[in-house]
Motif scaffolding. Structure first.
Motif, mmCIF file in Angstrom:
data_model
loop_
_atom_site.group_PDB
_atom_site.id
_atom_site.type_symbol
_atom_site.label_atom_id
_atom_site.label_comp_id
_atom_site.label_asym_id
_atom_site.label_seq_id
_atom_site.Cartn_x
_atom_site.Cartn_y
_atom_site.Cartn_z
ATOM 1 N N ASP A 138 0.837 -1.198 0.000
ATOM 2 C CA ASP A 138 0.000 0.000 0.000
ATOM 3 C C ASP A 138 0.870 1.246 0.000
ATOM 4 O OD1 ASP A 138 -2.239 -1.581 0.138
ATOM 5 O OD2 ASP A 138 -2.334 -1.514 2.327
ATOM 6 N N ARG A 139 0.423 2.252 -0.752
ATOM 7 C CA ARG A 139 1.142 3.532 -0.772
ATOM 8 C C ARG A 139 0.965 4.249 0.555
ATOM 9 N NH1 ARG A 139 2.837 5.743 -5.857
ATOM 10 N NH2 ARG A 139 3.091 7.679 -4.709
ATOM 11 N N LEU A 140 1.994 4.972 0.944
ATOM 12 C CA LEU A 140 1.939 5.813 2.136
ATOM 13 C C LEU A 140 1.821 7.280 1.769
ATOM 14 C CD1 LEU A 140 4.750 4.099 4.227
ATOM 15 C CD2 LEU A 140 2.285 3.800 4.454
ATOM 16 N N THR A 141 1.920 7.598 0.465
ATOM 17 C CA THR A 141 1.836 8.985 0.022
ATOM 18 C C THR A 141 0.653 9.181 -0.906
ATOM 19 O OG1 THR A 141 3.312 8.583 -1.855
ATOM 20 C CG2 THR A 141 4.330 9.355 0.190
ATOM 21 N N SER A 142 0.218 10.420 -0.948
ATOM 22 C CA SER A 142 -0.829 10.819 -1.892
ATOM 23 C C SER A 142 -0.576 12.278 -2.247
ATOM 24 C CB SER A 142 -2.213 10.651 -1.259
ATOM 25 O OG SER A 142 -2.331 11.472 -0.111
ATOM 26 N N LYS A 143 -1.216 12.732 -3.322
ATOM 27 C CA LYS A 143 -1.082 14.129 -3.741
ATOM 28 C C LYS A 143 -2.202 14.953 -3.123
ATOM 29 C CE LYS A 143 2.139 14.105 -7.065
ATOM 30 N NZ LYS A 143 3.382 14.793 -6.908
ATOM 31 N N ASP A 144 -1.828 16.108 -2.609
ATOM 32 C CA ASP A 144 -2.821 17.052 -2.107
ATOM 33 C C ASP A 144 -3.622 17.561 -3.303
ATOM 34 O OD1 ASP A 144 -3.777 18.897 0.144
ATOM 35 O OD2 ASP A 144 -3.252 20.300 -1.457
ATOM 36 N N SER A 145 -4.929 17.491 -3.239
ATOM 37 C CA SER A 145 -5.770 17.863 -4.378
ATOM 38 C C SER A 145 -5.715 19.355 -4.702
ATOM 39 C CB SER A 145 -7.220 17.436 -4.138
ATOM 40 O OG SER A 145 -7.720 18.057 -2.972
ATOM 41 N N VAL A 146 -5.359 20.180 -3.743
ATOM 42 C CA VAL A 146 -5.297 21.624 -3.963
ATOM 43 C C VAL A 146 -3.920 22.060 -4.440
ATOM 44 C CG1 VAL A 146 -5.539 23.887 -2.881
ATOM 45 C CG2 VAL A 146 -7.096 22.044 -2.242
ATOM 46 N N SER A 147 -2.872 21.706 -3.682
ATOM 47 C CA SER A 147 -1.527 22.196 -3.996
ATOM 48 C C SER A 147 -0.738 21.259 -4.902
ATOM 49 C CB SER A 147 -0.739 22.406 -2.705
ATOM 50 O OG SER A 147 -0.458 21.153 -2.106
ATOM 51 N N GLY A 148 -1.130 19.986 -4.951
ATOM 52 C CA GLY A 148 -0.371 19.014 -5.732
ATOM 53 C C GLY A 148 0.843 18.485 -5.001
ATOM 54 N N ALA A 149 1.049 18.933 -3.764
ATOM 55 C CA ALA A 149 2.206 18.499 -2.970
ATOM 56 C C ALA A 149 1.991 17.062 -2.501
ATOM 57 C CB ALA A 149 2.385 19.408 -1.766
ATOM 58 N N ASN A 150 3.101 16.331 -2.312
ATOM 59 C CA ASN A 150 3.013 14.986 -1.763
ATOM 60 C C ASN A 150 2.707 15.061 -0.278
ATOM 61 O OD1 ASN A 150 3.671 13.377 -4.079
ATOM 62 N ND2 ASN A 150 5.726 14.218 -3.940
ATOM 63 N N MET A 151 1.838 14.172 0.186
ATOM 64 C CA MET A 151 1.489 14.088 1.599
ATOM 65 C C MET A 151 1.661 12.647 2.032
ATOM 66 S SD MET A 151 -1.992 16.395 1.901
ATOM 67 C CE MET A 151 -2.938 14.915 1.947
ATOM 68 N N ILE A 152 2.063 12.446 3.276
ATOM 69 C CA ILE A 152 2.156 11.102 3.827
ATOM 70 C C ILE A 152 0.811 10.761 4.437
ATOM 71 C CG2 ILE A 152 3.269 9.637 5.547
ATOM 72 C CD1 ILE A 152 5.807 11.347 5.106
ATOM 73 N N THR A 153 0.225 9.672 3.988
ATOM 74 C CA THR A 153 -1.089 9.251 4.434
ATOM 75 C C THR A 153 -0.931 8.135 5.464
ATOM 76 O OG1 THR A 153 -1.990 9.770 2.271
ATOM 77 C CG2 THR A 153 -3.333 8.373 3.689
ATOM 78 N N VAL A 154 -1.368 8.382 6.663
ATOM 79 C CA VAL A 154 -1.257 7.390 7.724
ATOM 80 C C VAL A 154 -2.389 6.380 7.612
ATOM 81 C CG1 VAL A 154 -1.199 7.066 10.223
ATOM 82 C CG2 VAL A 154 -0.075 9.048 9.193
ATOM 83 N N SER A 155 -3.561 6.823 7.266
ATOM 84 C CA SER A 155 -4.701 5.944 7.046
ATOM 85 C C SER A 155 -5.639 6.659 6.084
ATOM 86 C CB SER A 155 -5.431 5.643 8.358
ATOM 87 O OG SER A 155 -6.079 6.802 8.837
ATOM 88 N N GLU A 156 -6.652 5.955 5.640
ATOM 89 C CA GLU A 156 -7.595 6.586 4.707
ATOM 90 C C GLU A 156 -8.315 7.760 5.354
ATOM 91 O OE1 GLU A 156 -10.290 3.899 2.858
ATOM 92 O OE2 GLU A 156 -8.687 2.546 2.252
ATOM 93 N N GLU A 157 -8.489 7.699 6.668
ATOM 94 C CA GLU A 157 -9.231 8.739 7.368
ATOM 95 C C GLU A 157 -8.366 9.930 7.760
ATOM 96 O OE1 GLU A 157 -9.181 5.460 8.868
ATOM 97 O OE2 GLU A 157 -10.784 4.906 7.522
ATOM 98 N N TRP A 158 -7.046 9.751 7.788
ATOM 99 C CA TRP A 158 -6.194 10.809 8.336
ATOM 100 C C TRP A 158 -4.924 10.958 7.528
ATOM 101 C CZ3 TRP A 158 -1.383 11.276 10.834
ATOM 102 C CH2 TRP A 158 -1.217 12.440 11.583
ATOM 103 N N SER A 159 -4.649 12.145 7.081
ATOM 104 C CA SER A 159 -3.406 12.458 6.382
ATOM 105 C C SER A 159 -2.633 13.473 7.216
ATOM 106 C CB SER A 159 -3.683 13.056 5.003
ATOM 107 O OG SER A 159 -4.263 12.104 4.171
#
Length: 79
Positions: A2-23
């Motif tokens: 599973d990926r631990l990162t995702s792109k912020d939908s507003v800024s496009g910056a990479n974010m570390i995602t701890v769970s689906e409910e919390w970034s």
């Protein structure tokens, strides 16, 4: 894996995602360091390779370089 990162939908910056409910998102002083860490992790995840596959590639690369050294020595002796 599973990926631990995702792109912020507003800024496009990479974010570390701890769970689906919390970034995890940071503002202020820590932002630069956090961004570097998130970008490096995202780049690794973008390869699609597991840690075991990376280790195997490193070992293969080392063996290929050793073979190239032997070939170079053989060619130099023949000249």
């Amino acid at each position: 894996m599973d990926r631990l990162t995702s792109k912020d939908s507003v800024s496009g910056a990479n974010m570390i995602t701890v769970s689906e409910e919390w970034s995890y998102s940071v503002r202020g002083e820590r932002l630069k360091l956090y961004g570097c860490i998130a970008d490096r992790l995202a780049a690794y995840e973008d390869t699609g390779l597991s840690p075991e596959e990376i280790s195997a590639l490193i070992a293969d690369n080392k063996r290929l370089h050793e073979l190239l050294d032997v070939l170079k020595e053989t060619i130099e002796r023949k000249e």
